[in-house]
Scaffold this active site. Structure first.
Site, PDB file in Angstrom:
ATOM      1  N   ALA A  16      -0.581   8.083  16.285  1.00 34.52           N
ATOM      2  CA  ALA A  16      -0.715   9.271  15.426  1.00 34.52           C
ATOM      3  C   ALA A  16      -1.323   8.888  14.077  1.00 34.52           C
ATOM      4  CB  ALA A  16       0.646   9.927  15.222  1.00 34.52           C
ATOM      5  N   LYS A  69      -3.213   6.272  13.397  1.00 37.55           N
ATOM      6  CA  LYS A  69      -4.606   5.824  13.552  1.00 37.55           C
ATOM      7  C   LYS A  69      -5.541   6.994  13.872  1.00 37.55           C
ATOM      8  CE  LYS A  69      -4.052   1.478  12.619  1.00 37.55           C
ATOM      9  NZ  LYS A  69      -4.634   0.926  11.384  1.00 37.55           N
ATOM     10  N   ASN A 121      -7.415  -1.836   5.058  1.00 37.50           N
ATOM     11  CA  ASN A 121      -7.188  -2.571   6.306  1.00 37.50           C
ATOM     12  C   ASN A 121      -5.704  -2.749   6.640  1.00 37.50           C
ATOM     13  OD1 ASN A 121      -7.776  -4.963   8.303  1.00 37.50           O
ATOM     14  ND2 ASN A 121      -6.469  -5.834   6.698  1.00 37.50           N
ATOM     15  N   SER A 167      -8.240   2.511  15.141  1.00 38.07           N
ATOM     16  CA  SER A 167      -7.954   1.683  16.318  1.00 38.07           C
ATOM     17  C   SER A 167      -8.456   2.431  17.544  1.00 38.07           C
ATOM     18  CB  SER A 167      -6.441   1.475  16.434  1.00 38.07           C
ATOM     19  OG  SER A 167      -6.099   0.983  17.719  1.00 38.07           O
ATOM     20  N   TYR A 180       2.163   4.888  15.760  1.00 37.59           N
ATOM     21  CA  TYR A 180       0.942   4.125  15.437  1.00 37.59           C
ATOM     22  C   TYR A 180      -0.297   4.922  15.851  1.00 37.59           C
ATOM     23  CZ  TYR A 180      -2.421   0.196  15.550  1.00 37.59           C
ATOM     24  OH  TYR A 180      -3.509  -0.630  15.358  1.00 37.59           O
ATOM     25  N   VAL A 193       0.811  -1.228   0.000  1.00 31.59           N
ATOM     26  CA  VAL A 193       0.000   0.000   0.000  1.00 31.59           C
ATOM     27  C   VAL A 193       0.844   1.279   0.000  1.00 31.59           C
ATOM     28  CG1 VAL A 193      -2.026  -1.095   1.064  1.00 31.59           C
ATOM     29  CG2 VAL A 193      -0.303   0.011   2.534  1.00 31.59           C
ATOM     30  N   ILE A 228      -8.124  -7.420  19.305  1.00 28.68           N
ATOM     31  CA  ILE A 228      -8.594  -8.484  18.418  1.00 28.68           C
ATOM     32  C   ILE A 228      -7.476  -9.524  18.254  1.00 28.68           C
ATOM     33  CG2 ILE A 228      -9.633  -8.980  16.160  1.00 28.68           C
ATOM     34  CD1 ILE A 228     -11.207  -6.836  17.788  1.00 28.68           C
TER      35      ILE A 228
HETATM   36  P1  NDP Z   1      -2.320  -8.396  10.828  1.00 24.14           P
HETATM   37  O1  NDP Z   1      -0.896  -8.048  11.090  1.00 24.14           O
HETATM   38  O2  NDP Z   1      -2.860  -9.700  11.291  1.00 24.14           O
HETATM   39  O3  NDP Z   1      -2.645  -8.220   9.257  1.00 24.14           O
HETATM   40  C1  NDP Z   1      -2.294  -7.040   8.582  1.00 24.14           C
HETATM   41  C2  NDP Z   1      -1.971  -7.388   7.147  1.00 24.14           C
HETATM   42  O4  NDP Z   1      -1.507  -6.195   6.470  1.00 24.14           O
HETATM   43  C3  NDP Z   1      -0.823  -8.402   7.038  1.00 24.14           C
HETATM   44  O5  NDP Z   1      -1.044  -9.285   5.991  1.00 24.14           O
HETATM   45  C4  NDP Z   1       0.353  -7.493   6.778  1.00 24.14           C
HETATM   46  O6  NDP Z   1       1.486  -8.144   6.231  1.00 24.14           O
HETATM   47  C5  NDP Z   1      -0.285  -6.527   5.813  1.00 24.14           C
HETATM   48  N1  NDP Z   1       0.591  -5.391   5.522  1.00 24.14           N
HETATM   49  C6  NDP Z   1       1.557  -4.857   6.302  1.00 24.14           C
HETATM   50  N2  NDP Z   1       2.192  -3.880   5.643  1.00 24.14           N
HETATM   51  C7  NDP Z   1       1.618  -3.813   4.412  1.00 24.14           C
HETATM   52  C8  NDP Z   1       1.847  -3.002   3.268  1.00 24.14           C
HETATM   53  N3  NDP Z   1       2.820  -2.090   3.234  1.00 24.14           N
HETATM   54  N4  NDP Z   1       1.067  -3.197   2.174  1.00 24.14           N
HETATM   55  C9  NDP Z   1       0.094  -4.132   2.183  1.00 24.14           C
HETATM   56  N5  NDP Z   1      -0.146  -4.934   3.216  1.00 24.14           N
HETATM   57  C10 NDP Z   1       0.601  -4.768   4.327  1.00 24.14           C
HETATM   58  O7  NDP Z   1      -3.180  -7.204  11.457  1.00 24.14           O
HETATM   59  P2  NDP Z   1      -4.696  -7.178  11.995  1.00 24.14           P
HETATM   60  O8  NDP Z   1      -5.543  -8.054  11.172  1.00 24.14           O
HETATM   61  O9  NDP Z   1      -4.648  -7.312  13.448  1.00 24.14           O
HETATM   62  O10 NDP Z   1      -5.032  -5.655  11.708  1.00 24.14           O
HETATM   63  C11 NDP Z   1      -5.722  -5.187  10.564  1.00 24.14           C
HETATM   64  C12 NDP Z   1      -5.917  -3.697  10.741  1.00 24.14           C
HETATM   65  O11 NDP Z   1      -6.642  -3.460  11.946  1.00 24.14           O
HETATM   66  C13 NDP Z   1      -4.612  -2.928  10.871  1.00 24.14           C
HETATM   67  O12 NDP Z   1      -4.719  -1.671  10.252  1.00 24.14           O
HETATM   68  C14 NDP Z   1      -4.476  -2.774  12.379  1.00 24.14           C
HETATM   69  O13 NDP Z   1      -3.659  -1.700  12.753  1.00 24.14           O
HETATM   70  C15 NDP Z   1      -5.924  -2.583  12.778  1.00 24.14           C
HETATM   71  N6  NDP Z   1      -6.174  -2.882  14.181  1.00 24.14           N
HETATM   72  C16 NDP Z   1      -5.934  -4.124  14.714  1.00 24.14           C
HETATM   73  C17 NDP Z   1      -6.190  -4.380  16.054  1.00 24.14           C
HETATM   74  C18 NDP Z   1      -5.958  -5.714  16.708  1.00 24.14           C
HETATM   75  O14 NDP Z   1      -6.153  -5.834  17.919  1.00 24.14           O
HETATM   76  N7  NDP Z   1      -5.580  -6.743  15.991  1.00 24.14           N
HETATM   77  C19 NDP Z   1      -6.698  -3.318  16.944  1.00 24.14           C
HETATM   78  C20 NDP Z   1      -6.919  -2.070  16.278  1.00 24.14           C
HETATM   79  C21 NDP Z   1      -6.664  -1.867  14.956  1.00 24.14           C
HETATM   80  P3  NDP Z   1       2.739  -8.472   7.251  1.00 24.14           P
HETATM   81  O15 NDP Z   1       2.261  -9.523   8.194  1.00 24.14           O
HETATM   82  O16 NDP Z   1       3.838  -8.891   6.355  1.00 24.14           O
HETATM   83  O17 NDP Z   1       3.047  -7.155   7.969  1.00 24.14           O
END
Ligand code: NDP
Length: 252
Positions: A155, A157, A87, A139, A153, A61, A186
């Protein structure tokens, strides 16, 4: 009757993956994108095996050119993008003395810039069709809590909240709704990381303070994303929905 199309970033694992499955079960053609090719491809195959429509494309992204060209390709192939779920995100633990410009920019570039890029790319097609829904992941750390050693992070979010509000107003006249989701704790790879987040024990402890008595599952967030994209949410725009089991309104 056309099949609605949703594009999801970071769709290989976690909330993105659960959302891909939930959108597919709701009848969407799901365009999964991620930097994790194996996981993204596998999720797409699972959806297809279930009888759904899905395809995977590699997308970092941070890459404006690839973001723009992927949106163009999907629109050419399927005629439209009805919904975008921005996401993809990272949450790296970095104490302030170690928070270099490079580390700050890296997180902002993915967690905030990544949302902006995909929304900007998808908006013209949605505008042309007079409808569309953009949903971005914020978040609880962006809407209410401070998070030590994660100020970049927090900032980013919080920035997502401003982006959602601004875009919602700018795009409303074109029939495009823009909303956010602010998840609590989560159970995903991100939250389970001992190095960067709460880890398994931390999540277990957190559950004690969550009024609904448990940490969240990716599906808890995915279902809200499907709702926000749907016509049931037709009068909601510019909002960030907290999905945290009551954590923020609880007593502790
Ligand atoms: P995960 O780390 O499980 O999944 C995030 C996905 O995004 C991974 O596949 C990751 O790849 C990918 N990703 C990372 N960098 C990039 C990039 N530059 N381009 C494209 N894809 C990328 O995260 P979650 O499912 O937990 O989180 C999803 C969203 O929800 C995020 O924005 C997170 O900040 C937000 N969130 C999550 C919370 C939680 O408790 N889990 C709480 C609040 C918000 P890789 O693994 O290689 O980094």
């Amino acid at each position: 009757m056309h099949i609605p199309v949703v594009l999801i970033t970071g769709a290989g694992i976690g909330i993105g993956r659960a959302s891909a499955v939930a959108f597919a079960r709701s009848g969407y053609r799901v365009i999964l994108t991620d930097v994790l090719e194996g996981e993204g491809q596998r999720t797409a195959e699972e959806i297809i095996q279930e009888g759904g429509h899905a395809e995977f494309h590699y997308l970092d992204v941070r890459d404006t050119e690839r973001t723009d060209s992927l949106v163009a390709l999907v629109e050419e192939r399927h005629g439209r993008i009805d919904a975008v779920l921005a996401n993809a995100g990272i949450a790296h633990k970095v104490p302030l003395p170690a928070l270099t410009d490079e580390k700050w920019n890296h997180t902002l570039d993915i967690d905030l810039g990544g949302v902006f890029r995909i929304a900007r790319a998808a908006a013209p097609g949605m505008r042309q069709r007079g409808s569309g829904s953009v949903i971005a992941l914020s978040s609880i750390m962006g809407v209410a809590y401070g998070w030590d050693e994660h100020v970049h992070y927090s900032a980013a979010k919080s920035g997502v909240v401003g982006l959602v509000r601004g875009l919602a107003v700018e795009l409303a006249k074109d029939g495009i709704r823009v909303n956010g989701i602010a998840p609590g704790y989560i159970c995903t790879a991100q939250a389970l990381s001992e190095e960067n987040s709460l880890g398994e024990a931390g999540l277990k402890d957190a559950a004690k303070f969550i009024p609904l008595g448990r940490t969240g599952e990716p599906e808890d967030v995915a279902d809200v994303a499907v709702f926000l994209a749907s016509d049931a949410a037709r009068y909601i725009t510019g909002q960030v929905i907290v999905v945290d089991g009551g954590l923020l309104v609880g007593r502790y």
